[in-house]
Write an enzyme that holds these catalytic residues in place. Sequence first.
Site, mmCIF file in Angstrom:
data_model
loop_
_atom_site.group_PDB
_atom_site.id
_atom_site.type_symbol
_atom_site.label_atom_id
_atom_site.label_comp_id
_atom_site.label_asym_id
_atom_site.label_seq_id
_atom_site.Cartn_x
_atom_site.Cartn_y
_atom_site.Cartn_z
ATOM 1 N N ASP A 64 0.846 -1.188 0.000
ATOM 2 C CA ASP A 64 0.000 0.000 0.000
ATOM 3 C C ASP A 64 0.880 1.236 0.000
ATOM 4 O O ASP A 64 1.988 1.224 0.549
ATOM 5 C CB ASP A 64 -0.942 0.027 1.196
ATOM 6 C CG ASP A 64 -2.183 0.879 0.903
ATOM 7 O OD1 ASP A 64 -3.173 0.319 0.381
ATOM 8 O OD2 ASP A 64 -2.154 2.095 1.161
ATOM 9 N N ASP A 81 -7.567 -4.534 -5.777
ATOM 10 C CA ASP A 81 -8.786 -3.867 -5.298
ATOM 11 C C ASP A 81 -8.487 -2.368 -5.344
ATOM 12 O O ASP A 81 -8.088 -1.769 -4.354
ATOM 13 C CB ASP A 81 -9.127 -4.335 -3.881
ATOM 14 C CG ASP A 81 -10.445 -3.765 -3.395
ATOM 15 O OD1 ASP A 81 -11.412 -3.780 -4.167
ATOM 16 O OD2 ASP A 81 -10.491 -3.290 -2.243
ATOM 17 N N CYS A 93 -15.153 -0.610 -5.567
ATOM 18 C CA CYS A 93 -16.478 -0.431 -4.967
ATOM 19 C C CYS A 93 -17.197 0.759 -5.596
ATOM 20 O O CYS A 93 -18.028 1.407 -4.979
ATOM 21 C CB CYS A 93 -16.397 -0.297 -3.448
ATOM 22 S SG CYS A 93 -15.400 1.072 -2.863
#
Length: 347
Positions: free
Chosen positions: A92, A220, A282
């Site tokens: 990340d 993601d 999302c």
Amino acid sequence: MVSEIESELKCELWKVPWLPNFYAIPPEVQIAGSKAYQQGKIYGIDAASGAAILALDVQPGDHVLDLCAAPGAKLCMLADMLGNTGSLTGVDVAKHRLAACRTMLQKYSLGDRSRLFVANGTFFSILPSNSSLGSIEESTGIKDNGSIFSEWTSKRSWKERQKSKKAKAAGSPHPPSTSEPELIYYGKDSGLVGVRKCDVLCPSADVDACTSGYDKVLVDAECTHDGSIKHIQKFEFWGWETMDRRVLDAQRIDNLLHLQLRLLINGFRLLKTGGSLVYSTCSLTVAQNEDVIRQFLLKYPSAELQSVDGADSWPCRSGSIQKTLRFDPGTSQTSGLFVAKLIKLPS
């Protein structure tokens, strides 16, 4: 254990029929204050996110990469599925968010086979620790200083503390794209203990990844989160007037679309031939999902969309590209999520 948790939460746990080992609770019930959560017996994740992990079909012994690992629920589920085999690499760009992932892995005793890197996911190029790519000195010209990984400790060296101070003074929360990945955690069975640092922290070539890359990759990707119920609820705190800046700003959308494609490209580059990658966001928009997949498939003929095993029984609908999936509150009783599974064919 289920009855104990029901007694503590004062609600019934409903088994999710299409997701193994998942239980649903009413939305108003908060688990964070419960002993079961604090003691690491349960964790919370949206059912659609759980489906994205299941779509990867993680098998014992797999080497798995989570290229956008924070905030950590998906990372924990991946580690849970691997059990005592294979390895898990989490990446990340935000160090404080990745530190939260580290806390989660330790809390649930899932970190033994994990390693966490603060790095820009569009440039990250470190292969699984099982890779034997020959001498780093021969391939990159980096001189071996004899430094090896000892068992991980939370205590930082003086050099590391000074480096952290300099980064804070510079004022940038994210590392520059050209900076070396920073390893902030590795478990005792992650394959790093006793290994030369120069052999682990070396960039890989595309040809190396095809044979020694990751078996499974999750991308993601960062998105506008417009399909996330939890995220939309935050505007009650942030103020609805901030939505233009946070979600609808045209320049931000353009930057996100570019980032999403680059994350997908790099995740696929690090995948070994025959391996599987899941791309998810999302967001409910076509631009951040199907359009990204279309652009990617035009560039990479060795990528092929694959049907997700078992998805026929999931409460979701097909995306506008065949074999892609879409979850949404109306259809699925979950947050919105787009899922596309790709396989890497021989070049």
